[in-house]
Design a protein around this motif. Structure first.
Motif, PDB file in Angstrom:
ATOM      1  N   ALA A   1       0.843  -1.202   0.000  1.00 43.03           N
ATOM      2  CA  ALA A   1       0.000   0.000   0.000  1.00 43.03           C
ATOM      3  C   ALA A   1       0.875   1.246   0.000  1.00 43.03           C
ATOM      4  N   PRO A   2       0.463   2.286  -0.706  1.00 40.45           N
ATOM      5  CA  PRO A   2       1.225   3.548  -0.678  1.00 40.45           C
ATOM      6  C   PRO A   2       1.273   4.123   0.733  1.00 40.45           C
ATOM      7  N   ALA A   3       2.421   4.645   1.103  1.00 45.66           N
ATOM      8  CA  ALA A   3       2.609   5.146   2.470  1.00 45.66           C
ATOM      9  C   ALA A   3       1.675   6.305   2.803  1.00 45.66           C
ATOM     10  N   ASP A   4       1.252   7.043   1.780  1.00 40.58           N
ATOM     11  CA  ASP A   4       0.425   8.236   2.017  1.00 40.58           C
ATOM     12  C   ASP A   4      -1.064   7.969   1.803  1.00 40.58           C
ATOM     13  N   PHE A   5      -1.480   6.694   1.852  1.00 46.58           N
ATOM     14  CA  PHE A   5      -2.875   6.349   1.557  1.00 46.58           C
ATOM     15  C   PHE A   5      -3.855   7.121   2.430  1.00 46.58           C
ATOM     16  N   THR A   6      -3.652   7.121   3.742  1.00 40.46           N
ATOM     17  CA  THR A   6      -4.617   7.788   4.634  1.00 40.46           C
ATOM     18  C   THR A   6      -4.591   9.299   4.453  1.00 40.46           C
ATOM     19  N   THR A   7      -3.425   9.843   4.174  1.00 38.88           N
ATOM     20  CA  THR A   7      -3.315  11.298   3.984  1.00 38.88           C
ATOM     21  C   THR A   7      -4.016  11.737   2.707  1.00 38.88           C
ATOM     22  N   VAL A   8      -3.761  11.026   1.619  1.00 39.39           N
ATOM     23  CA  VAL A   8      -4.354  11.366   0.320  1.00 39.39           C
ATOM     24  C   VAL A   8      -5.873  11.341   0.390  1.00 39.39           C
ATOM     25  N   HIS A   9      -6.415  10.379   1.133  1.00 41.38           N
ATOM     26  CA  HIS A   9      -7.875  10.237   1.194  1.00 41.38           C
ATOM     27  C   HIS A   9      -8.483  10.914   2.415  1.00 41.38           C
ATOM     28  N   GLN A  10      -7.666  11.725   3.097  1.00 41.64           N
ATOM     29  CA  GLN A  10      -8.126  12.551   4.213  1.00 41.64           C
ATOM     30  C   GLN A  10      -8.821  11.718   5.294  1.00 41.64           C
ATOM     31  N   LEU A  11      -8.192  10.602   5.632  1.00 43.08           N
ATOM     32  CA  LEU A  11      -8.713   9.726   6.671  1.00 43.08           C
ATOM     33  C   LEU A  11      -8.049  10.071   8.000  1.00 43.08           C
TER      34      LEU A  11
ATOM     35  N   GLN B   1      -5.901  -3.211   3.436  1.00 41.70           N
ATOM     36  CA  GLN B   1      -4.750  -3.270   4.336  1.00 41.70           C
ATOM     37  C   GLN B   1      -4.949  -2.402   5.577  1.00 41.70           C
ATOM     38  N   HIS B   2      -5.826  -1.418   5.478  1.00 41.40           N
ATOM     39  CA  HIS B   2      -6.053  -0.511   6.606  1.00 41.40           C
ATOM     40  C   HIS B   2      -7.374  -0.780   7.336  1.00 41.40           C
ATOM     41  N   ALA B   3      -8.187  -1.721   6.863  1.00 40.28           N
ATOM     42  CA  ALA B   3      -9.550  -1.888   7.377  1.00 40.28           C
ATOM     43  C   ALA B   3      -9.609  -2.765   8.624  1.00 40.28           C
ATOM     44  N   GLU B   4     -10.513  -2.408   9.503  1.00 42.07           N
ATOM     45  CA  GLU B   4     -10.807  -3.186  10.706  1.00 42.07           C
ATOM     46  C   GLU B   4     -11.831  -4.272  10.407  1.00 42.07           C
ATOM     47  N   ALA B   5     -12.734  -3.993   9.474  1.00 44.28           N
ATOM     48  CA  ALA B   5     -13.781  -4.934   9.056  1.00 44.28           C
ATOM     49  C   ALA B   5     -14.298  -4.464   7.701  1.00 44.28           C
ATOM     50  N   ALA B   6     -15.130  -5.301   7.060  1.00 43.72           N
ATOM     51  CA  ALA B   6     -15.627  -4.948   5.730  1.00 43.72           C
ATOM     52  C   ALA B   6     -17.023  -5.508   5.498  1.00 43.72           C
TER      53      ALA B   6
END
Length: 379
Positions: free
Chosen positions: A171-181, A259-264
């Motif tokens: 996963a890209p290191a900036d995934f959460t930042t890019v998607h404002q999570l 990769q970042h999810a707690e559940a789906a």
């Protein structure tokens, strides 16, 4: 050797590209002419037709485009004869590929099939046509070997190629930042890829957002749909402003999201297996039109709709189908897997066993190695 490969969908392009890598490693003189997509073309295939020009799904759409489909079949036959391949490799896409297989066999062309059509689920009588037309079948699900054995047809189980794709993913290191999570735990929403199913399933998935105030919900956007479509669905949902602010969108970033999810919450299909391979606890949701569901119940021969449960031949993940796919049941099942304890840990342990069932990786290379061996020994 010369390989003519036909893949008619995005998943076929992915698995076809990895197969081509394997074929090049096994056969330094490999030459490819392909029906597929960008990934297969990037591996050195001479692209004849892109899969996006072949995507006709559903009875009405097929009927409406029948002249185009028949024209594509005619063009494909002519192109194969011109190319004169040593092997024709067909990847899934049965409506088109089974017709080409029958014709190619009559022309004396060697036919290999990679990723079996799901004939074990419905219309099993097609197995007789496969036996008559396909020289070697390479299957990716363990129970498919037993299915074909009932019809006295020997196939090669090579393992599931998704194992390789998932293991190689970073996963890209900036995934959460890019998607404002933010730092709140993530619940991934995988509502499918077709407009009708997304509209139907995303609506019911979003309905439970207010019940989980400590979580952020992230939609896995399909590459076939525009962001504006998802935004319209969200706007039409009866969510409050506070709840809407906890709903986010990712475009073609499903693996990074998992990769970042707690559940789906996952629509049935390959996505259920992908979610399991990322070890994300899940609830499977599916709801079709009443008529489509009735017809499916009459013709489908399997007990489950998710690949996870089909492979295990028992319920690992809860399937909420049709009337059961409602806010109350989704809320109940999601709460159970978020609570921790036996339910969540048991699911993760079952995921580990599932990985052992579908192979330890290397499916594409194994399939390529066998294909070259068979082609050389039978040539």
């Amino acid at each position: 050797m010369k390989y003519y490969i036909i893949a008619g969908e995005a998943s076929g392009d992915l698995h076809g590209s990895n197969l081509m890598k394997g074929l090049k490693a096994e056969d330094e003189k490999a030459d490819f002419r392909i029906w597929g997509g960008d990934l297969m073309e990037a591996e050195g295939g001479q692209l004849v037709k892109h899969y996006r020009d072949l995507a006709f799904m559903g009875f009405w759409e097929v009927l409406k485009n029948i002249r185009t489909i028949l024209g594509n079949i005619k063009m494909c036959k002519r192109d194969i004869l011109t190319y004169q391949p040593d092997v024709l490799i067909l990847i899934d896409y049965p409506g088109f590929n089974l017709r080409i297989a029958k014709w190619a066999k009559a022309q004396g062309i060697r036919v290999f099939y990679y990723i079996s059509p799901q004939i074990w689920a419905w219309h099993s009588s097609r197995v007789h046509g496969i036996k008559a037309s396909v020289d070697r079948m390479f299957v990716i699900l363990p129970f498919e070997r037993d299915f074909y054995a009932k019809y006295d047809y020997e196939v090669d189980f090579v393992g599931h190629p998704l194992m390789d794709v998932v293991e190689a993913f970073e996963a890209p290191a900036d995934f959460t930042t890019v998607h404002q999570l933010n730092d709140a735990p993530i619940i991934a929403l995988l509502p499918g890829s077709r407009k009708q199913e997304i509209e139907r399933l995303l609506n019911v998935m979003l309905s439970i957002v207010p019940d989980f105030p400590g979580y952020q919900f992230v939609i896995a956007g399909a590459p076939s749909q525009e962001r504006a479509f998802y935004e319209r669905v969200i706007q039409l949902s009866p969510l409050s402003k506070e709840a809407t602010e906890r709903v986010h969108f990712t475009d073609n970033q499903t693996y990074a999201l998992l990769q970042h999810a707690e559940a789906a919450l996952v629509t049935s299909g390959t996505a259920t297996l992908e979610t399991a391979l990322f070890e994300v606890p899940q609830v499977v949701c599916y709801k079709g039109s009443p008529l489509s569901y009735y017809i499916a119940r009459q013709v489908v021969n399997v007990d489950y709709i998710s690949l996870v449960n089909l492979i295990a031949n028992r319920e690992i993940v809860r399937e909420l189908i049709q009337d059961d796919c409602n806010p109350e049941r989704i809320r109940e099942e999601l709460s159970a897997i978020l609570a921790g304890g036996d339910r969540r840990e048991s699911m993760k342990a079952d995921y580990d066993a599932l990985k052992n069932q579908i192979g330890q990786g290397g499916a594409s290379r194994k399939a390529a190695r066998l294909m070259v061996q068979y082609a050389q020994s039978e040539g």
